[in-house]
Write a protein that holds these residues in place. Structure first.
Motif, mmCIF file in Angstrom:
data_model
loop_
_atom_site.group_PDB
_atom_site.id
_atom_site.type_symbol
_atom_site.label_atom_id
_atom_site.label_comp_id
_atom_site.label_asym_id
_atom_site.label_seq_id
_atom_site.Cartn_x
_atom_site.Cartn_y
_atom_site.Cartn_z
ATOM 1 N N VAL A 291 80.449 52.315 -37.930
ATOM 2 C CA VAL A 291 80.270 52.117 -36.487
ATOM 3 C C VAL A 291 80.238 53.454 -35.758
ATOM 4 N N VAL A 292 81.098 54.371 -36.143
ATOM 5 C CA VAL A 292 81.132 55.695 -35.516
ATOM 6 C C VAL A 292 79.823 56.429 -35.787
ATOM 7 N N ILE B 104 79.468 55.638 -21.612
ATOM 8 C CA ILE B 104 80.018 55.253 -22.911
ATOM 9 C C ILE B 104 79.990 53.736 -23.081
ATOM 10 N N GLU B 105 80.197 53.004 -21.984
ATOM 11 C CA GLU B 105 80.176 51.531 -22.072
ATOM 12 C C GLU B 105 78.846 51.021 -22.608
ATOM 13 N N GLN B 106 77.756 51.693 -22.261
ATOM 14 C CA GLN B 106 76.446 51.252 -22.741
ATOM 15 C C GLN B 106 76.268 51.492 -24.234
ATOM 16 N N LEU B 107 76.968 52.475 -24.770
ATOM 17 C CA LEU B 107 76.939 52.686 -26.223
ATOM 18 C C LEU B 107 77.580 51.521 -26.957
ATOM 19 N N CYS B 108 78.561 50.900 -26.299
ATOM 20 C CA CYS B 108 79.339 49.857 -26.967
ATOM 21 C C CYS B 108 78.566 48.553 -27.112
ATOM 22 N N GLU B 109 77.657 48.287 -26.185
ATOM 23 C CA GLU B 109 76.949 47.001 -26.185
ATOM 24 C C GLU B 109 76.203 46.741 -27.490
ATOM 25 N N PRO B 110 75.315 47.663 -27.962
ATOM 26 C CA PRO B 110 74.614 47.381 -29.226
ATOM 27 C C PRO B 110 75.525 47.412 -30.447
ATOM 28 N N LEU B 111 76.705 48.012 -30.314
ATOM 29 C CA LEU B 111 77.647 48.075 -31.435
ATOM 30 C C LEU B 111 78.552 46.858 -31.500
ATOM 31 N N GLY B 112 78.586 46.100 -30.391
ATOM 32 C CA GLY B 112 79.381 44.876 -30.369
ATOM 33 C C GLY B 112 80.877 45.106 -30.306
ATOM 34 N N ILE B 113 81.300 46.226 -29.717
ATOM 35 C CA ILE B 113 82.728 46.491 -29.585
ATOM 36 C C ILE B 113 83.012 46.994 -28.171
ATOM 37 N N SER B 114 84.278 47.020 -27.804
ATOM 38 C CA SER B 114 84.656 47.498 -26.479
ATOM 39 C C SER B 114 84.774 49.015 -26.474
ATOM 40 N N ALA C 229 77.218 55.101 -33.540
ATOM 41 C CA ALA C 229 77.442 55.604 -32.181
ATOM 42 C C ALA C 229 76.973 57.051 -32.057
ATOM 43 N N MET C 230 77.215 57.854 -33.092
ATOM 44 C CA MET C 230 76.749 59.244 -33.079
ATOM 45 C C MET C 230 75.231 59.311 -32.954
ATOM 46 N N LEU C 231 74.549 58.429 -33.678
ATOM 47 C CA LEU C 231 73.092 58.405 -33.604
ATOM 48 C C LEU C 231 72.625 58.051 -32.201
#
Length: 330
Positions: A226-227, A244-254, A230-232
């Motif tokens: 997952v990290v 940062i919140e927008q990074l979380c949406e496609p990853l499915g985590i808070s 997120a780096m990509l």
């Protein structure tokens, strides 16, 4: 894949291809197609201005990393017939072993003054033959640790598309091969032929060697999938960073979960990692390109030059112009 029969006029560029076991098909195809398009009018594919051979390195067809085979068109002999020998590297797993006669052939070519080109992991083949000693090699960031481990004393660049160091030319692979091909075409034929070849391939104008490779996403070692994802995302959005919140949406985590996993995995928050990536890109652009400070600030995701300058000064205790001048003095 023998080039169509040429006329009697000597070509301006003669290239021999050396395919390593399980070579990268994209690297070979991109380079040879640039030659094909530059060698004739339109895409008629006559080998007029340039000619090329696929040398018999395996006493028969060579299997690429994707399973497709390419048959040789000329024997592995008389390297002096060529202006350039292009070594197309293959998968590194298993040591990328090449026949001893191929190594001897490359050494003979170097002794004869033939220019040697390493595409993708072709730089490994050249280095193993002792033919990169005293030269700077360009390697993809993806393979830099393997190259450094095998050749600890080598001079290495991992953030440019390709490097021309006298009679050794190496590139990172991928689409950078067509720009290295264009560089050679421009040098030996003319710029118009290089531009034409790239335009037909739906590429832009020839890019200079200093053009950046993509950033190494895992410049901080990461084991968490997952990290790494997120780096990509951070890298892809570096010029226009999203919250940062927008990074979380496609990853499915808070956001809280992402920050916790970042800290556990790499000891940084997502924002700190983004800042580190911004700083490294800014440093490289300032020291290796002629982009003005405002352009560099936009490339690194800043809305104005003043905030970018404050960021650089706070991080490095130097202004952007001082950082650039320091590199020039060295």
């Amino acid at each position: 894949m023998r080039p169509p029969c040429p006329d009697a006029t000597p070509p301006r560029l003669r290239v021999g291809f050396v395919l390593a076991p399980r070579f990268t098909l994209t690297a070979f195809a991109g380079f040879v197609d640039a030659l094909r398009l530059a060698a004739d009018e339109g895409d008629r594919s006559r080998a007029l201005l340039a000619r090329w051979d696929i040398l018999d390195t395996a006493q028969g067809p060579v299997v690429s990393s994707c399973g497709a085979s390419v048959a040789p068109t000329a024997p592995l002999e008389s390297p002096g017939r060529y202006d350039y020998l292009v070594v197309v590297g293959g998968l590194l797993h298993g040591g990328q072993r090449v026949p001893a006669r191929l190594t001897a052939f490359l050494r003979e070519a170097a002794a004869a003054g033939v220019q040697l080109v390493g595409l993708c992991t072709g730089s490994f083949v050249l280095a193993r033959a002792g033919l990169m000693d005293g030269y700077v090699a360009c390697v993809s960031w993806f393979h830099q640790e393997e190259f450094r481990a095998e050749f600890p004393g080598a001079s290495l660049i991992t953030n440019q598309m390709f490097v021309v160091d006298r009679d050794r030319l190496t590139c990172a692979g991928g689409t950078s091969v067509v720009h290295l091909a264009a560089h050679i075409i421009e040098r030996r034929i003319n710029r118009a032929s290089a531009v034409k070849a790239l335009r037909i391939m739906i590429e832009e104008q020839p890019l200079p060697s200093r053009t950046l490779q993509p950033e190494q996403v895992v410049s901080v070692g990461s084991r968490d999938t997952v990290v790494r994802k997120a780096m990509l995302l951070i890298e892809q959005q570096l010029h226009a960073p999203a919250p940062i919140e927008q990074l979380c949406e496609p990853l499915g985590i808070s956001r809280r979960q992402l920050e916790r996993r970042f800290q556990q995995d790499v000891g940084l928050s997502p924002a700190e990692y983004r800042s580190k990536l911004r700083l490294e890109r800014a440093r490289w652009l300032l020291q290796n390109t002629d982009l003005d400070v405002t352009e560099v600030s936009f490339e690194c995701g800043f809305q104005d030059g003043a905030s970018f300058s404050r960021f650089v000064r706070k991080s490095l205790q130097l202004s952007p112009r001082q950082l650039r001048q320091a590199r020039a003095m060295n």
